[in-house]
Design an enzyme around this catalytic site. Structure first.
Site, PDB file in Angstrom:
ATOM      1  NE  ARG C  16      26.096 -28.112  62.044  1.00  0.00           N
ATOM      2  CZ  ARG C  16      27.032 -28.576  61.237  1.00  0.00           C
ATOM      3  NH1 ARG C  16      27.887 -27.766  60.639  1.00  0.00           N
ATOM      4  NH2 ARG C  16      27.125 -29.848  60.963  1.00  0.00           N
ATOM      5  CB  ALA C  43      31.880 -32.772  52.119  1.00  0.00           C
ATOM      6  CG  HIS C  57      26.220 -26.716  53.238  1.00  0.00           C
ATOM      7  ND1 HIS C  57      26.215 -25.565  53.975  1.00  0.00           N
ATOM      8  CD2 HIS C  57      26.365 -27.715  54.132  1.00  0.00           C
ATOM      9  CE1 HIS C  57      26.362 -25.853  55.257  1.00  0.00           C
ATOM     10  NE2 HIS C  57      26.450 -27.162  55.386  1.00  0.00           N
ATOM     11  CG  ASP C  91      33.239 -24.891  53.730  1.00  0.00           C
ATOM     12  OD1 ASP C  91      33.678 -25.465  54.738  1.00  0.00           O
ATOM     13  OD2 ASP C  91      32.122 -24.366  53.686  1.00  0.00           O
TER      14      ASP C  91
END
Lengths: 180, 180, 180
Positions: C16, C43, C57, C91
């Site tokens: 974060r 992910a 997201h 990411d």
């Protein structure tokens, strides 16, 4: 007033990084004609070791500081002590976050701090632990703590004119007002 | 001699941050007419994995380094090898701190290092792990380790002319002598 | 083409820390005449909390991004989408490393990424978690994870023109192309 006009200062650092000592020095050295110095301590003495640590810090603090204890209701405490000639140092946000998670009032505490900080007429320095640079911790509460600390730091960084990361007692500037 | 005249260099970084490789390159590249390079290794081979790691590091080190092993008595080892034409690299302080806590002689070890470092006529580079930026660890020994590492880094930063934080093999200067 | 001509950008930060938001802004703001923006998400939704986070997201991402999922085979996915007018954001590398360790194919995945990155004609931004600055974690798998993450970051830093560390949403430059 633009974002950069705010005089607030967020000071991050790991455990025993020297962030509190840096914050105290910085507050006294750069606050010009300030007439009052308020130290908001968020620690609660749950055991003897903690009580000893709190007493040690208090005894070694410059005599100009007036200490106020606020394990919770941080926003209201800021508002109560804020004045144009006043410097307030909050040490530290991490313990306050822990207190609020334990008391199940984090959302209200967080909103209260953001609102108070935006309205303060004096200068506020906020000390907080950098806790997100190790492996993801075991335990749901620890993960929530790390997530909320990170989100809080991002939000506060947007409200502060200056953000520093302290390592080995030395500050790295992450954000600073541009020299005029 | 002012604080900033001391040529010592504290190099901090997380696990596998490249801090040791940076320290070795830096020592060789910036030590001018130094005639001796002493590498003080604080690791002890408690198991095969550790022995393999130590052997690997030793085999890949520049041939100019003379390796000395000192899991404890670090201050005395520094004094023994110090000379005006000598560069000493200590790798790493974290293992030495672990060794000293396990042997219950941390206070004496710590005082010995500070005293030796203040008296050294040669140049000393000190490598140490940044361990305080995760969540507060479970276990009393881990908490003591993190606290003592942080306090040590602050004390050493005051004795060194240069302090660097290495991330991804790249150094961030936390403190450096002002250019003349 | 020298090392510094490569336009790739490695973005590190704790949990974060705001590293993903910084990477997205940076990619859109500094990519000039780029015509395609590919977002490679590593992910996998193993549970509802993760699925909700992924959906959150995705919904908040700028509409210019085309999302591609690649929990493994990251190098091949880069090659497949690379083009001179294309910006690719990965990411994040930490989840991909976790996936690869769990699937026991880390060495091949790692080699595939390094090779693909060296050959890319477009621009690649890589987001990864800084995990090595807490105490050494308990558990062999966590230690391997921290070691491999650190080694990977060092290797990638050598292939990137720019390396940033994000703290509280604010970037510290660890490496940047010299201004001409």
């Amino acid at each position: 007033m633009t974002d950069y006009d705010r005089p607030h200062h967020l000071i991050l650092g790991g455990a025993r990084s020297g962030k509190s000592a840096f914050a105290e020095r910085e507050a006294l050295a750069t606050s010009g004609a300030a007439e009052r110095f308020i130290y908001i301590a968020t620690a609660e003495a749950h055991d003897d070791a903690m009580a000893a640590r709190i007493a040690h810090h208090r005894a070694h603090r410059d005599a100009r500081w007036q200490t106020v204890e606020a394990p919770l209701q941080l926003g209201a405490t800021l508002v109560q002590h804020d004045a144009p000639d006043t410097v307030i140092l909050v040490d530290c946000l991490s313990l306050w976050l822990s207190n609020a998670l334990a008391a199940d009032c984090w959302e209200a505490e967080r909103a209260g701090l953001i609102e108070a900080l935006s309205a303060c007429r004096g200068r506020v320095l906020l000390v907080s632990n950098e806790v997100g640079s190790g492996v993801v911790p075991l335990g749901e509460l620890s993960r929530v703590f790390v997530d909320e600390a990170g989100r809080l730091h991002q939000a506060l960084a947007g409200l502060c004119a200056r953000v520093s990361l302290v390592v080995a007692g030395l500050p790295l500037d992450l954000k600073s007002s541009a020299p005029s």
